[in-house]
Design a protein around this motif. Structure first.
Motif, PDB file in Angstrom:
ATOM      1  N   THR A  31       0.833  -1.191   0.000  1.00 24.37           N
ATOM      2  CA  THR A  31       0.000   0.000   0.000  1.00 24.37           C
ATOM      3  C   THR A  31       0.876   1.253   0.000  1.00 24.37           C
ATOM      4  OG1 THR A  31      -1.702  -1.185   1.226  1.00 24.37           O
ATOM      5  CG2 THR A  31      -1.853   1.220   1.202  1.00 24.37           C
ATOM      6  N   ARG A  88      -3.244   3.987  -3.447  1.00 27.47           N
ATOM      7  CA  ARG A  88      -3.472   2.708  -4.124  1.00 27.47           C
ATOM      8  C   ARG A  88      -2.725   1.573  -3.439  1.00 27.47           C
ATOM      9  NH1 ARG A  88      -0.700   4.618  -9.446  1.00 27.47           N
ATOM     10  NH2 ARG A  88       1.214   5.354  -8.532  1.00 27.47           N
ATOM     11  N   SER A  89      -3.133   0.364  -3.797  1.00 25.26           N
ATOM     12  CA  SER A  89      -2.463  -0.846  -3.320  1.00 25.26           C
ATOM     13  C   SER A  89      -2.063  -1.681  -4.515  1.00 25.26           C
ATOM     14  CB  SER A  89      -3.387  -1.668  -2.417  1.00 25.26           C
ATOM     15  OG  SER A  89      -3.631  -0.985  -1.217  1.00 25.26           O
ATOM     16  N   TYR A  90      -0.931  -2.359  -4.399  1.00 27.15           N
ATOM     17  CA  TYR A  90      -0.447  -3.259  -5.427  1.00 27.15           C
ATOM     18  C   TYR A  90      -0.550  -4.688  -4.902  1.00 27.15           C
ATOM     19  CZ  TYR A  90       1.906   0.835  -7.485  1.00 27.15           C
ATOM     20  OH  TYR A  90       2.187   2.050  -8.053  1.00 27.15           O
TER      21      TYR A  90
END
Length: 144
Positions: A112, A116-118
């Motif tokens: 995070t 956004r989060s990956y």
């Protein structure tokens, strides 16, 4: 993923002679990596070190090694443009690193950053929040 170049030189009139002939690392694969700021105790004081980490598994190993004389102060997640959807490399402060287990029992990293989060795109991300383990949380304490 990368190559160390100990005998290579940086040629530029922008830098003084003392800066020339410094070793550098060239990344040869367009993949995300982590840039860590660590502190290591030397005697009674802590000194800063920067670590370049090429995988989530290596990041996990380093985070598990923390103790009174070695601690991670901050982590940046470095991504190529096709991953972060900006078209250029980005270096973003990592706010949280977690590991989840999906319905198939696969471990999925969740990284995070601001906004956004990956996670791994090729794996289903249907995750039970009870199966999420937080590995790192950024602490805003002014030491970055």
């Amino acid at each position: 993923m990368n190559q160390e170049h100990g005998r290579s030189m940086i040629f530029s009139s922008l830098f003084n002679d003392d800066f020339l002939a410094r070793p550098f690392v060239r990344q040869t694969v367009m993949c995300p990596w982590f840039y860590l700021h660590a502190e290591v105790r030397e005697g009674k004081e802590f000194v800063g070190e920067m670590l370049m980490v090429s995988s989530f598994d290596s990041l996990k190993d380093i985070l598990e090694q923390q103790h009174d004389s070695f601690r991670i102060r901050s982590i940046h997640y470095v991504t190529p443009g096709f991953v972060n959807k900006t078209g250029q490399w980005c270096m973003e402060p990592l706010l949280e690193a977690s590991e989840a287990i999906n319905q198939d029992g696969q471990r999925i990293p969740i990284l995070t950053v601001a906004g956004r989060s990956y996670s791994q795109l090729e794996i289903s991300t249907e995750i039970d929040p009870a199966n999420v383990k937080v590995l790192f949380t950024h602490k805003a304490d002014g030491h970055d």
